[in-house]
Design a protein around this motif. Sequence first.
Motif, mmCIF file in Angstrom:
data_model
loop_
_atom_site.group_PDB
_atom_site.id
_atom_site.type_symbol
_atom_site.label_atom_id
_atom_site.label_comp_id
_atom_site.label_asym_id
_atom_site.label_seq_id
_atom_site.Cartn_x
_atom_site.Cartn_y
_atom_site.Cartn_z
ATOM 1 N N THR A 8 -25.460 39.484 7.752
ATOM 2 C CA THR A 8 -26.091 39.788 9.034
ATOM 3 C C THR A 8 -25.648 38.812 10.119
ATOM 4 O OG1 THR A 8 -28.065 38.513 8.402
ATOM 5 C CG2 THR A 8 -28.079 40.867 7.945
ATOM 6 N N ILE A 9 -25.251 37.606 9.731
ATOM 7 C CA ILE A 9 -24.683 36.663 10.696
ATOM 8 C C ILE A 9 -23.338 37.180 11.190
ATOM 9 C CG2 ILE A 9 -23.701 34.349 10.965
ATOM 10 C CD1 ILE A 9 -25.852 33.407 8.907
ATOM 11 N N ARG A 10 -22.476 37.546 10.254
ATOM 12 C CA ARG A 10 -21.137 38.023 10.620
ATOM 13 C C ARG A 10 -21.196 39.235 11.540
ATOM 14 N NH1 ARG A 10 -19.993 38.359 4.790
ATOM 15 N NH2 ARG A 10 -19.198 36.335 4.100
ATOM 16 N N GLU A 11 -22.114 40.143 11.247
ATOM 17 C CA GLU A 11 -22.105 41.437 11.913
ATOM 18 C C GLU A 11 -23.261 41.597 12.901
ATOM 19 O OE1 GLU A 11 -19.834 44.007 8.488
ATOM 20 O OE2 GLU A 11 -22.005 43.862 8.324
ATOM 21 N N ARG A 194 -10.957 44.728 15.843
ATOM 22 C CA ARG A 194 -12.253 44.805 16.509
ATOM 23 C C ARG A 194 -13.387 44.504 15.539
ATOM 24 N NH1 ARG A 194 -10.113 43.501 19.187
ATOM 25 N NH2 ARG A 194 -11.961 42.188 19.433
ATOM 26 N N TYR A 195 -13.245 44.934 14.294
ATOM 27 C CA TYR A 195 -14.278 44.685 13.299
ATOM 28 C C TYR A 195 -14.275 43.229 12.853
ATOM 29 C CZ TYR A 195 -16.675 44.854 8.775
ATOM 30 O OH TYR A 195 -17.507 44.612 7.703
ATOM 31 N N VAL A 196 -13.105 42.728 12.474
ATOM 32 C CA VAL A 196 -13.029 41.390 11.879
ATOM 33 C C VAL A 196 -13.112 40.295 12.934
ATOM 34 C CG1 VAL A 196 -11.613 39.846 10.485
ATOM 35 C CG2 VAL A 196 -11.734 42.268 9.909
ATOM 36 N N ALA A 197 -12.354 40.429 14.024
ATOM 37 C CA ALA A 197 -12.334 39.372 15.033
ATOM 38 C C ALA A 197 -13.692 39.200 15.700
ATOM 39 C CB ALA A 197 -11.251 39.660 16.076
ATOM 40 N N ALA A 198 -14.424 40.288 15.857
ATOM 41 C CA ALA A 198 -15.769 40.165 16.438
ATOM 42 C C ALA A 198 -16.679 39.321 15.563
ATOM 43 C CB ALA A 198 -16.369 41.551 16.660
ATOM 44 N N ILE A 203 -20.004 34.364 14.299
ATOM 45 C CA ILE A 203 -20.187 33.161 13.477
ATOM 46 C C ILE A 203 -20.229 31.914 14.354
ATOM 47 C CG2 ILE A 203 -19.126 31.691 11.722
ATOM 48 C CD1 ILE A 203 -18.033 34.281 10.441
ATOM 49 N N ARG A 204 -19.300 31.827 15.315
ATOM 50 C CA ARG A 204 -19.264 30.640 16.170
ATOM 51 C C ARG A 204 -20.548 30.494 16.979
ATOM 52 N NH1 ARG A 204 -16.151 26.575 18.697
ATOM 53 N NH2 ARG A 204 -17.754 25.488 19.901
ATOM 54 N N ARG A 205 -21.041 31.576 17.543
ATOM 55 C CA ARG A 205 -22.275 31.500 18.307
ATOM 56 C C ARG A 205 -23.452 31.121 17.413
ATOM 57 N NH1 ARG A 205 -21.117 36.801 22.184
ATOM 58 N NH2 ARG A 205 -20.152 35.605 23.910
ATOM 59 N N TRP A 206 -23.468 31.649 16.203
ATOM 60 C CA TRP A 206 -24.531 31.295 15.268
ATOM 61 C C TRP A 206 -24.456 29.814 14.907
ATOM 62 C CZ3 TRP A 206 -24.708 29.318 10.338
ATOM 63 C CH2 TRP A 206 -25.954 29.369 9.703
ATOM 64 N N LEU A 207 -23.248 29.311 14.645
ATOM 65 C CA LEU A 207 -23.079 27.896 14.318
ATOM 66 C C LEU A 207 -23.539 26.995 15.462
ATOM 67 C CD1 LEU A 207 -19.605 27.985 12.548
ATOM 68 C CD2 LEU A 207 -21.749 27.203 11.510
ATOM 69 N N THR A 226 -10.652 32.524 8.057
ATOM 70 C CA THR A 226 -10.492 33.979 8.098
ATOM 71 C C THR A 226 -9.513 34.499 9.145
ATOM 72 O OG1 THR A 226 -12.520 34.147 9.418
ATOM 73 C CG2 THR A 226 -12.703 34.512 7.040
ATOM 74 N N PRO A 227 -9.353 33.869 10.318
ATOM 75 C CA PRO A 227 -8.367 34.422 11.250
ATOM 76 C C PRO A 227 -6.957 34.471 10.674
ATOM 77 C CG PRO A 227 -9.880 32.984 12.418
ATOM 78 C CD PRO A 227 -10.171 32.812 10.960
ATOM 79 N N VAL A 228 -6.529 33.406 10.026
ATOM 80 C CA VAL A 228 -5.185 33.392 9.442
ATOM 81 C C VAL A 228 -5.092 34.389 8.291
ATOM 82 C CG1 VAL A 228 -3.507 31.993 8.170
ATOM 83 C CG2 VAL A 228 -4.695 31.031 10.149
ATOM 84 N N ARG A 229 -6.135 34.440 7.451
ATOM 85 C CA ARG A 229 -6.107 35.385 6.336
ATOM 86 C C ARG A 229 -6.046 36.826 6.832
ATOM 87 N NH1 ARG A 229 -10.684 34.226 3.752
ATOM 88 N NH2 ARG A 229 -11.821 36.133 4.210
#
Length: 248
Positions: A8-11, A194-198, A203-207, A226-229
């Motif tokens: 739920t954090i990621r999405e 759009r799915y992954v980069a969002a 995550i950054r805002r949550w952190l 994850t960005p590189v992967r």
Amino acid sequence: MDLPRRFTIRESSHRLLNPFTSEKLAGLGQSISPAPGTRVLDLACGKGELLCTWARDHGVTGTGVDISTVFVGDARARAVELGVADRVGFVHGDARGYIVDEPVDIAACVGATWIGPGVAGTVGLLRRSLAPGGMMLIGEPYWRREPEDEATVKGCGFAREDDLLSLPELLAQFGDLGCDVVEMTLADQDSWDRYVAAQWLNIRRWLDSNPDDELADEMRAELATTPVRHARYQREYLGWGVFVLMDH
């Protein structure tokens, strides 16, 4: 019974919890053109975007089931926002084994065939809620390119290469299960972005807001890798699509 918080954090900002854009979802709806009053069951429905937008655009009715209390809450709020809360409802529960009392015209599992488990089991489960002549919607990943090595397979999030099929193999599997493939809408690389980069911004805002949370170290490590992967593996090797099936 609930979904782990990391999901739920990621999405948190997503409406669609798959590499599928709103435009593609709308296009799929236009392609199959469900008549007003079409009854829909959406297993592992996430935030209910399919049911809510198709109720608004096509007049469908139906039920979504999801294990996440957060996602079900978001789905109910979305139904109110779009003015369709009288036509669609959402159940917090385990979609595995969920069968409706009255058969539906469209039975869907878009991106969660683990409930089956697997494609074959999911098709079998959806059939148990489907009226004769109805449609099934299956959302499923496939190999866009054949992975060259184990690092690529694991970088895409799978244990073995044979965890996924190629697109022709997946379409053949549907036929072997007694289904005609009557429509499909495929994600593209932009859909994946759009799915992954969002998720990275979520995550950054949550952190930034939760630096001392018990999940902070785990989510920080995820954001760092994850960005590189994604660019190296997922974006190049993974396909994803929604496939519309009807029994032979």
